[in-house]
Design a protein around this motif. Structure first.
Motif, PDB file in Angstrom:
ATOM      1  N   ASP A 139      30.610  20.924  27.931  1.00  0.00           N
ATOM      2  CA  ASP A 139      29.888  22.127  28.343  1.00  0.00           C
ATOM      3  C   ASP A 139      30.013  22.323  29.847  1.00  0.00           C
ATOM      4  O   ASP A 139      30.301  23.427  30.324  1.00  0.00           O
ATOM      5  CB  ASP A 139      28.416  22.013  27.953  1.00  0.00           C
ATOM      6  N   GLN A 140      29.813  21.250  30.585  1.00  0.00           N
ATOM      7  CA  GLN A 140      29.909  21.361  32.032  1.00  0.00           C
ATOM      8  C   GLN A 140      31.351  21.609  32.480  1.00  0.00           C
ATOM      9  O   GLN A 140      31.595  22.403  33.402  1.00  0.00           O
ATOM     10  CB  GLN A 140      29.367  20.098  32.710  1.00  0.00           C
ATOM     11  N   MET A 141      32.305  20.957  31.832  1.00  0.00           N
ATOM     12  CA  MET A 141      33.710  21.156  32.194  1.00  0.00           C
ATOM     13  C   MET A 141      34.128  22.609  32.006  1.00  0.00           C
ATOM     14  O   MET A 141      34.775  23.200  32.881  1.00  0.00           O
ATOM     15  CB  MET A 141      34.605  20.236  31.356  1.00  0.00           C
ATOM     16  N   VAL A 142      33.748  23.201  30.863  1.00  0.00           N
ATOM     17  CA  VAL A 142      34.159  24.573  30.578  1.00  0.00           C
ATOM     18  C   VAL A 142      33.598  25.539  31.612  1.00  0.00           C
ATOM     19  O   VAL A 142      34.333  26.343  32.209  1.00  0.00           O
ATOM     20  CB  VAL A 142      33.713  24.982  29.157  1.00  0.00           C
ATOM     21  N   HIS A 143      32.304  25.485  31.856  1.00  0.00           N
ATOM     22  CA  HIS A 143      31.674  26.479  32.715  1.00  0.00           C
ATOM     23  C   HIS A 143      31.971  26.242  34.195  1.00  0.00           C
ATOM     24  O   HIS A 143      32.099  27.205  34.965  1.00  0.00           O
ATOM     25  CB  HIS A 143      30.168  26.496  32.465  1.00  0.00           C
ATOM     26  N   VAL A 144      32.095  24.989  34.602  1.00  0.00           N
ATOM     27  CA  VAL A 144      32.451  24.710  35.998  1.00  0.00           C
ATOM     28  C   VAL A 144      33.887  25.141  36.272  1.00  0.00           C
ATOM     29  O   VAL A 144      34.185  25.748  37.314  1.00  0.00           O
ATOM     30  CB  VAL A 144      32.250  23.214  36.327  1.00  0.00           C
ATOM     31  N   ASN A 145      34.811  24.863  35.338  1.00  0.00           N
ATOM     32  CA  ASN A 145      36.203  25.255  35.538  1.00  0.00           C
ATOM     33  C   ASN A 145      36.377  26.770  35.512  1.00  0.00           C
ATOM     34  O   ASN A 145      37.176  27.329  36.285  1.00  0.00           O
ATOM     35  CB  ASN A 145      37.092  24.604  34.467  1.00  0.00           C
ATOM     36  N   LEU A 146      35.639  27.454  34.631  1.00  0.00           N
ATOM     37  CA  LEU A 146      35.694  28.918  34.621  1.00  0.00           C
ATOM     38  C   LEU A 146      35.160  29.484  35.937  1.00  0.00           C
ATOM     39  O   LEU A 146      35.741  30.419  36.506  1.00  0.00           O
ATOM     40  CB  LEU A 146      34.881  29.460  33.449  1.00  0.00           C
ATOM     41  N   SER A 147      34.084  28.909  36.428  1.00  0.00           N
ATOM     42  CA  SER A 147      33.525  29.357  37.710  1.00  0.00           C
ATOM     43  C   SER A 147      34.510  29.096  38.850  1.00  0.00           C
ATOM     44  O   SER A 147      34.671  29.939  39.744  1.00  0.00           O
ATOM     45  CB  SER A 147      32.202  28.639  37.985  1.00  0.00           C
ATOM     46  N   SER A 148      35.182  27.944  38.811  1.00  0.00           N
ATOM     47  CA  SER A 148      36.158  27.624  39.859  1.00  0.00           C
ATOM     48  C   SER A 148      37.328  28.605  39.841  1.00  0.00           C
ATOM     49  O   SER A 148      37.812  29.022  40.904  1.00  0.00           O
ATOM     50  CB  SER A 148      36.676  26.191  39.671  1.00  0.00           C
ATOM     51  N   ALA A 149      37.783  28.963  38.645  1.00  0.00           N
ATOM     52  CA  ALA A 149      38.878  29.927  38.532  1.00  0.00           C
ATOM     53  C   ALA A 149      38.469  31.280  39.114  1.00  0.00           C
ATOM     54  O   ALA A 149      39.237  31.907  39.870  1.00  0.00           O
ATOM     55  CB  ALA A 149      39.294  30.075  37.078  1.00  0.00           C
ATOM     56  N   LEU A 150      37.261  31.732  38.786  1.00  0.00           N
ATOM     57  CA  LEU A 150      36.782  33.015  39.308  1.00  0.00           C
ATOM     58  C   LEU A 150      36.605  32.969  40.821  1.00  0.00           C
ATOM     59  O   LEU A 150      36.943  33.926  41.526  1.00  0.00           O
ATOM     60  CB  LEU A 150      35.464  33.388  38.629  1.00  0.00           C
ATOM     61  N   LEU A 151      36.080  31.862  41.341  1.00  0.00           N
ATOM     62  CA  LEU A 151      35.900  31.729  42.791  1.00  0.00           C
ATOM     63  C   LEU A 151      37.249  31.716  43.513  1.00  0.00           C
ATOM     64  O   LEU A 151      37.387  32.302  44.594  1.00  0.00           O
ATOM     65  CB  LEU A 151      35.123  30.451  43.106  1.00  0.00           C
ATOM     66  N   SER A 152      38.231  31.056  42.920  1.00  0.00           N
ATOM     67  CA  SER A 152      39.561  31.000  43.535  1.00  0.00           C
ATOM     68  C   SER A 152      40.201  32.392  43.575  1.00  0.00           C
ATOM     69  O   SER A 152      40.776  32.794  44.598  1.00  0.00           O
ATOM     70  CB  SER A 152      40.462  30.032  42.761  1.00  0.00           C
ATOM     71  N   ILE A 153      40.089  33.128  42.472  1.00  0.00           N
ATOM     72  CA  ILE A 153      40.639  34.487  42.428  1.00  0.00           C
ATOM     73  C   ILE A 153      39.916  35.381  43.423  1.00  0.00           C
ATOM     74  O   ILE A 153      40.538  36.195  44.128  1.00  0.00           O
ATOM     75  CB  ILE A 153      40.532  35.054  40.996  1.00  0.00           C
ATOM     76  N   LEU A 154      38.594  35.235  43.503  1.00  0.00           N
ATOM     77  CA  LEU A 154      37.805  36.049  44.432  1.00  0.00           C
ATOM     78  C   LEU A 154      38.190  35.768  45.883  1.00  0.00           C
ATOM     79  O   LEU A 154      38.318  36.701  46.691  1.00  0.00           O
ATOM     80  CB  LEU A 154      36.317  35.781  44.221  1.00  0.00           C
ATOM     81  N   SER A 155      38.402  34.497  46.204  1.00  0.00           N
ATOM     82  CA  SER A 155      38.782  34.157  47.583  1.00  0.00           C
ATOM     83  C   SER A 155      40.152  34.723  47.939  1.00  0.00           C
ATOM     84  O   SER A 155      40.380  35.175  49.068  1.00  0.00           O
ATOM     85  CB  SER A 155      38.778  32.636  47.762  1.00  0.00           C
ATOM     86  N   LEU A 156      41.078  34.724  46.967  1.00  0.00           N
ATOM     87  CA  LEU A 156      42.398  35.304  47.203  1.00  0.00           C
ATOM     88  C   LEU A 156      42.315  36.819  47.369  1.00  0.00           C
ATOM     89  O   LEU A 156      43.016  37.406  48.209  1.00  0.00           O
ATOM     90  CB  LEU A 156      43.340  34.952  46.052  1.00  0.00           C
ATOM     91  N   LEU A 157      41.458  37.447  46.586  1.00  0.00           N
ATOM     92  CA  LEU A 157      41.273  38.899  46.709  1.00  0.00           C
ATOM     93  C   LEU A 157      40.678  39.271  48.066  1.00  0.00           C
ATOM     94  O   LEU A 157      41.151  40.192  48.740  1.00  0.00           O
ATOM     95  CB  LEU A 157      40.367  39.408  45.587  1.00  0.00           C
ATOM     96  N   LEU A 158      39.644  38.550  48.473  1.00  0.00           N
ATOM     97  CA  LEU A 158      38.999  38.853  49.748  1.00  0.00           C
ATOM     98  C   LEU A 158      39.922  38.566  50.931  1.00  0.00           C
ATOM     99  O   LEU A 158      39.841  39.238  51.961  1.00  0.00           O
ATOM    100  CB  LEU A 158      37.710  38.035  49.886  1.00  0.00           C
ATOM    101  N   GLY A 159      40.787  37.583  50.760  1.00  0.00           N
ATOM    102  CA  GLY A 159      41.728  37.251  51.830  1.00  0.00           C
ATOM    103  C   GLY A 159      43.017  38.043  51.770  1.00  0.00           C
ATOM    104  O   GLY A 159      43.894  37.874  52.629  1.00  0.00           O
ATOM    105  N   GLY A 160      43.151  38.906  50.754  1.00  0.00           N
ATOM    106  CA  GLY A 160      44.357  39.711  50.619  1.00  0.00           C
ATOM    107  C   GLY A 160      45.601  38.903  50.290  1.00  0.00           C
ATOM    108  O   GLY A 160      46.718  39.305  50.635  1.00  0.00           O
ATOM    109  N   ARG A 161      45.434  37.766  49.622  1.00  0.00           N
ATOM    110  CA  ARG A 161      46.560  36.875  49.351  1.00  0.00           C
ATOM    111  C   ARG A 161      46.934  36.803  47.870  1.00  0.00           C
ATOM    112  O   ARG A 161      47.897  36.125  47.517  1.00  0.00           O
ATOM    113  CB  ARG A 161      46.205  35.452  49.819  1.00  0.00           C
ATOM    114  N   LEU A 162      46.195  37.476  47.009  1.00  0.00           N
ATOM    115  CA  LEU A 162      46.438  37.348  45.575  1.00  0.00           C
ATOM    116  C   LEU A 162      47.824  37.852  45.196  1.00  0.00           C
ATOM    117  O   LEU A 162      48.585  37.160  44.506  1.00  0.00           O
ATOM    118  CB  LEU A 162      45.360  38.107  44.788  1.00  0.00           C
TER     119      LEU A 162
END
Length: 282
Positions: free
Chosen positions: A152-175
Motif C-alpha cells: 500500500d505504501q509502495m504504490v501510493h508513495v511511488n505514484l506521488s513521486s512520479a507526479l512530483l517528478s513530472i510537476l518539477s519538470l513542468l515548472l522548470g520547463g524541462r519536460l
C-alpha cells in the motif's frame, strides 16, 4: 472466485490496492523527502566519487538516530552511539587520506574552486542523509499509526513521486526537453529501463530478505553490498583509492557488520546483552 465473478473480484482487488489507507498528504510527504534525498544523492556524484558517496552514506546512522530522537522520542543504547562515532571517524579518515573529488572536479585547475566543488558534494551528501532519515521516520510513523501493508505504501508513495517528478519538470520547463532527448537517444532509454527494472528487483529482494531472514540479516547484506560497490567502482571505473582509504573503508564496513552481529546475538541471547537492546521506546 468463480469464473463469472473473476472480473469483479479482480476489480475489487485493484480498487483495494489503489485505495489509500492513510491521508494522502502523508504519502506525499514521504514521497517529497524521498525525491529530495534521491536528487541530492545523484547530484553529489558530480562533485565527489562514488566510493566517497558510498562510505559517506554509512554515516546515515547519525541522522537516523537524530531524527528518531526528535520525531519518535526514541532512546538508543551505548552500542548505537559507539557505532555512530566509529563510523563517522572512519569516514573522516577516508576523506582525509586521499582524493575524494569526481573526475570533473579533478579537472578544475584552481585549487579554491576545486575545494569548493568538493564541499558542495559533501553538503549534498549531508542533505541526502537528512532527507533519507526523515523518509524512514515518516514511513515508520505511518506503519505504526495505520493498519497498512508494505505494498500500500509502495504504490501510493511511488505514484506521488512520479507526479512530483513530472510537476518539477513542468515548472522548470524541462519536460519536453527530457522527452525529446530520450526519443533521440536509444541508449538512454535502455539505461533508464534497466535502472527501473533493477530498482523493482531490488525492492522485491529487500522485502523478501526482511520477511524471511529479518532486519539484522538485511543490514549485513546491505553492508556487504556497499563493500562490493566500492570494489567494483574501483575495478570498472578507475576510482583509485589509497592504501589508507582502503583501511578506513574496511574499518567503516567492519564496524557496521560487527554492530549487526551484536544485534543478532542480543536477540538470540538477551540475557547476555541486557545493556545492548536495539531501540528503547520512552
Amino acid at each position: 472466485p468463480t469464473p463469472s465473478s473473476a472480473p469483479r473480484y479482480t476489480w475489487q482487488k485493484l480498487s483495494d490496492l489503489f485505495t489509500p489507507v492513510a491521508p494522502l498528504y502523508m504519502y506525499v510527504g514521504v514521497s517529497l523527502t524521498n525525491v529530495l534525498a534521491s536528487s541530492c544523492q545523484y547530484e553529489a556524484l558530480k562533485w565527489v566519487t562514488f566510493s566517497t558517496q558510498t562510505v559517506a552514506k554509512c554515516c546515515k546512522i547519525v541522522t537516523v538516530m537524530t531524527v528518531g530522537t526528535v520525531l519518535s522520542r526514541k532512546r538508543y543504547s551505548l552500542r548505537d552511539f559507539a557505532t555512530a562515532v566509529s563510523v563517522v571517524l572512519g569516514a573522516a579518515a577516508f576523506m582525509l587520506t586521499g582524493s575524494i573529488a569526481s573526475h570533473e572536479t579533478e579537472l578544475e585547475a584552481e585549487e579554491t574552486k576545486h575545494s569548493m566543488r568538493v564541499l558542495v558534494g559533501l553538503a549534498l551528501m549531508l542533505l541526502f542523509m537528512f532527507f533519507d532519515a526523515l523518509t524512514s521516520a515518516m514511513q515508520e510513523k505511518m506503519f505504526s499509526g495505520f493498519s497498512m501493508s508494505i505494498f500500500d505504501q509502495m504504490v501510493h508513495v511511488n505514484l506521488s513521486s512520479a507526479l512530483l517528478s513530472i510537476l518539477s519538470l513542468l515548472l522548470g520547463g524541462r519536460l519536453w526537453h527530457c522527452l525529446t532527448r530520450m526519443m533521440r537517444c536509444r541508449q538512454l532509454v535502455i539505461d533508464v529501463c534497466a535502472l527501473a527494472a533493477s530498482s523493482v528487483v531490488g525492492q522485491i529482494c529487500i522485502l523478501f530478505t526482511i520477511k524471511q531472514l529479518g532486519a539484522v540479516v538485511f543490514a549485513s547484506v546491505v553492508t556487504l553490498r556497499q563493500m562490493a560497490s566500492v570494489l567494483l567502482s574501483n575495478l570498472l571505473f578507475g576510482h583509485r583509492l589509497t592504501a589508507l582509504q582502503w583501511v578506513a573503508a574496511v574499518y567503516v564496513f567492519g564496524t557496521l557488520l560487527l554492530n549487526s552481529f551484536l544485534k543478532n546475538m542480543a536477540r538470540k541471547q538477551p540475557d547476555l546483552f541486557k545493556d545492548s537492546t536495539d531501540i528503547k521506546q520512552q
